[in-house]
Write a protein that holds these residues in place. Structure first.
Motif, PDB file in Angstrom:
ATOM      1  N   LYS A   1      -8.050   0.487  -9.393  1.00  0.00           N
ATOM      2  CA  LYS A   1      -6.720  -0.037  -9.687  1.00  0.00           C
ATOM      3  C   LYS A   1      -6.548  -1.318  -8.894  1.00  0.00           C
ATOM      4  N   MET A   2      -6.125  -2.371  -9.580  1.00  0.00           N
ATOM      5  CA  MET A   2      -5.991  -3.680  -8.946  1.00  0.00           C
ATOM      6  C   MET A   2      -4.540  -4.136  -9.052  1.00  0.00           C
ATOM      7  N   VAL A   3      -3.932  -4.368  -7.906  1.00  0.00           N
ATOM      8  CA  VAL A   3      -2.500  -4.668  -7.846  1.00  0.00           C
ATOM      9  C   VAL A   3      -2.280  -6.053  -7.245  1.00  0.00           C
TER      10      VAL A   3
ATOM     11  N   ILE B   1       0.834  -1.202   0.000  1.00  0.00           N
ATOM     12  CA  ILE B   1       0.000   0.000   0.000  1.00  0.00           C
ATOM     13  C   ILE B   1       0.866   1.249   0.000  1.00  0.00           C
ATOM     14  N   GLU B   2       1.935   1.237   0.777  1.00  0.00           N
ATOM     15  CA  GLU B   2       2.837   2.376   0.840  1.00  0.00           C
ATOM     16  C   GLU B   2       3.477   2.645  -0.520  1.00  0.00           C
TER      17      GLU B   2
ATOM     18  N   GLY C   1       1.500   7.809  -6.161  1.00  0.00           N
ATOM     19  CA  GLY C   1       0.421   8.748  -6.412  1.00  0.00           C
ATOM     20  C   GLY C   1      -0.930   8.115  -6.663  1.00  0.00           C
ATOM     21  N   VAL C   2      -1.084   6.842  -6.328  1.00  0.00           N
ATOM     22  CA  VAL C   2      -2.355   6.146  -6.546  1.00  0.00           C
ATOM     23  C   VAL C   2      -3.377   6.595  -5.497  1.00  0.00           C
ATOM     24  N   ASP C   3      -4.604   6.789  -5.933  1.00  0.00           N
ATOM     25  CA  ASP C   3      -5.701   7.125  -5.022  1.00  0.00           C
ATOM     26  C   ASP C   3      -6.079   5.870  -4.237  1.00  0.00           C
ATOM     27  N   LEU C   4      -5.736   5.836  -2.968  1.00  0.00           N
ATOM     28  CA  LEU C   4      -5.984   4.635  -2.161  1.00  0.00           C
ATOM     29  C   LEU C   4      -7.464   4.346  -1.981  1.00  0.00           C
ATOM     30  N   ARG C   5      -8.313   5.331  -2.205  1.00  0.00           N
ATOM     31  CA  ARG C   5      -9.750   5.121  -2.050  1.00  0.00           C
ATOM     32  C   ARG C   5     -10.332   4.277  -3.175  1.00  0.00           C
TER      33      ARG C   5
END
Length: 231
Positions: A193-195, A109-110, A116-120
């Protein structure tokens, strides 16, 4: 806080303790557990509460007893109580395969935050260990339309932004495939976004409601309805 681990239960017996113990063994302590009980009558929740007195980390487990119409309604209720940035649904009987799952997920996550990914609007997913078959089921390194049709990650191995689960609750009319419908909504509608995280997130017990012989016909029917709606 970073994580809300959600466990819904109903008369789960000793499986409840097994699941919660695996959470309490995590090296990352930036989490809470939302334990949502549908009104168990087997004494499993009360027994765990008595046995957990003085156990380090047990104070992070919040218990809510509410009637529900099924597992997906219960999961929606639990999300309403969640205070973490990300939720993970760990069913009774399922466990973390090792003590560093949350630590590695926090690092992932960090990395996304620094990029710059929107964590929401983020989902992180990993692989799943199948206790039933004794093998690790690898998730696809990238989510595509083909993946969505055939082989999405097991929901126990997905860390969802809590905001995604609040924007689109599970649809209880799908008794078997509501988690599948929600995942497709995240992909096609929310453009989340899927990681992929290249490690097992959950050790999956298997043999649940959706896998029983009597429900296979309904499972196929729901899959058809959902794919027709989104694809």
């Amino acid at each position: 806080m970073k994580f809300s681990i959600i466990t819904v239960c109903l008369n789960s017996g000793e499986k409840l303790k097994m699941t919660l113990d695996s959470v309490l063994q995590q090296t990352c302590t930036d989490y809470e557990v939302v334990l949502k009980d549908g009104g168990s009558t087997d004494g499993s929740v009360e027994r765990w509460q008595q046995e957990s007195v003085g156990v380090p980390g047990a104070e992070r487990i919040r218990v809510f007893v509410e009637k529900d119409t099924g597992i997906y309604d219960a999961m929606n209720q639990a999300v309403a109580h969640a205070e973490g940035e990300f939720v993970l649904f760990l069913n009774c009987g399922d466990i973390f395969p090792d003590s560093q799952v949350l630590e590695r997920a926090a690092e992932a996550i960090e990395e996304q935050l620094k990029a710059g990914v929107d964590l929401r609007n983020l989902i992180l997913y990993g692989d799943t260990y199948s206790e039933k078959n004794g093998v690790t089921i690898a998730s696809a390194p990238e989510i595509t339309g083909f993946t969505c049709y055939r082989n999405i990650p097991c929901h126990q191995s997905c860390f969802y932004s809590t905001q995604l689960c609040r924007r689109k609750p599970y649809t209880p009319q799908y008794r078997i495939r509501a988690d599948y419908e929600h995942f497709l909504w995240c992909f096609y509608e929310a453009k989340a976004k899927m990681v992929h995280m290249n490690f097992p997130v959950a050790s999956y017990e298997g043999g649940g409601y959706s896998e029983s012989k009597v429900n296979r016909k309904r499972d196929k029917q729901e899959h058809g309805e959902i794919t027709a709606a989104y694809m």
